[in-house]
Write a protein that holds these residues in place. Sequence first.
Motif, PDB file in Angstrom:
ATOM      1  N   LEU A  49      18.243 -31.287 -19.084  1.00 44.90           N
ATOM      2  CA  LEU A  49      17.932 -31.754 -20.432  1.00 44.90           C
ATOM      3  C   LEU A  49      17.202 -33.094 -20.389  1.00 44.90           C
ATOM      4  CD1 LEU A  49      21.184 -30.799 -22.374  1.00 44.90           C
ATOM      5  CD2 LEU A  49      18.895 -29.883 -22.791  1.00 44.90           C
ATOM      6  N   ARG A  82      13.430 -33.703 -21.695  1.00 45.49           N
ATOM      7  CA  ARG A  82      13.103 -34.748 -22.659  1.00 45.49           C
ATOM      8  C   ARG A  82      11.922 -35.580 -22.165  1.00 45.49           C
ATOM      9  NH1 ARG A  82      15.811 -36.838 -26.849  1.00 45.49           N
ATOM     10  NH2 ARG A  82      17.754 -35.812 -26.272  1.00 45.49           N
ATOM     11  N   ARG A  83      11.915 -35.896 -20.875  1.00 46.83           N
ATOM     12  CA  ARG A  83      10.786 -36.631 -20.298  1.00 46.83           C
ATOM     13  C   ARG A  83       9.497 -35.816 -20.377  1.00 46.83           C
ATOM     14  NH1 ARG A  83      11.988 -38.846 -14.430  1.00 46.83           N
ATOM     15  NH2 ARG A  83       9.784 -39.389 -14.705  1.00 46.83           N
ATOM     16  N   THR A 120       8.396 -35.734 -24.181  1.00 42.34           N
ATOM     17  CA  THR A 120       8.197 -37.022 -24.844  1.00 42.34           C
ATOM     18  C   THR A 120       7.329 -37.942 -23.989  1.00 42.34           C
ATOM     19  OG1 THR A 120      10.321 -37.832 -23.968  1.00 42.34           O
ATOM     20  CG2 THR A 120      10.326 -36.883 -26.179  1.00 42.34           C
ATOM     21  N   LEU A 156      15.409 -32.065 -28.668  1.00 44.37           N
ATOM     22  CA  LEU A 156      14.260 -32.320 -27.799  1.00 44.37           C
ATOM     23  C   LEU A 156      12.950 -31.839 -28.400  1.00 44.37           C
ATOM     24  CD1 LEU A 156      15.654 -31.034 -24.366  1.00 44.37           C
ATOM     25  CD2 LEU A 156      16.033 -33.254 -25.455  1.00 44.37           C
ATOM     26  N   THR A 157      13.021 -30.987 -29.423  1.00 42.93           N
ATOM     27  CA  THR A 157      11.832 -30.278 -29.895  1.00 42.93           C
ATOM     28  C   THR A 157      11.404 -30.763 -31.273  1.00 42.93           C
ATOM     29  OG1 THR A 157      13.260 -28.507 -30.734  1.00 42.93           O
ATOM     30  CG2 THR A 157      12.319 -28.222 -28.534  1.00 42.93           C
TER      31      THR A 157
END
Length: 232
Positions: free
Chosen positions: A171, A175-176, A179, A198-199
């Motif tokens: 996760l 995220r990296r 983003t 995350l989306t």
Amino acid sequence: MPELLRIEGLSAGYREARVLFNIELALEEGKSLALLGRNGAGKTTLLDTIVGTTTYHSGAIFLAGRDISRLRPEQRAALGIGWVPQERNIFRSLTVEENLTATARPGPFTLARAFGMFPRLQERRRNLGNQLSGGEQQMLAVARALMLNPKLLLLDEPLEGLAPIIVDELLAAMRRIVTDEGISAIIVEQKARKILPLTDEVVFLERGAIVYHDTSAALLASPETLDAHLSI
């Protein structure tokens, strides 16, 4: 942001059997989409159709303005589609490093950056693919897709069957990816509440058709709507 992916009136499936019906969908560059729905709703089929491994019936798929509907999977990969299927499909007889470099394409995502995102893989860079745990194989599959330097990353059930500590590491990596790296992504996942933060957008499929499309933030702010769709 310019549009990266557009799907218009898409129907597809496997040979004569149609699984997807009149799919209409668009995704901007740098945006991410959670693709949700119960088993058999058509989520994996939609990813497979974007990749080019299903039977195309009608409609169109555009990547950065180019119609890719009738291109072969390897042609779509060359144009910037990275794919992590449920089966992972790593090269089990190659080392971690060989897996990452065998199909790598030029771009900002390098071996060093892959190891920076997944330190476990750097520790096991000389291990063969079949010597890795399930979680490590999943990390390798994601890192290998990133080594293609894709415009669009497709992730099919990336958290399935993994230990909680590995889920947390994946996760954080995802995220990296969406983003910090700004890579557009479509993520199929049963753990909706883990993926939605995350989306940017979310789509629910039911019986091969889109039944809900909104921002992920709006769905998270409406737990009753989320629960209603998860219980379908």
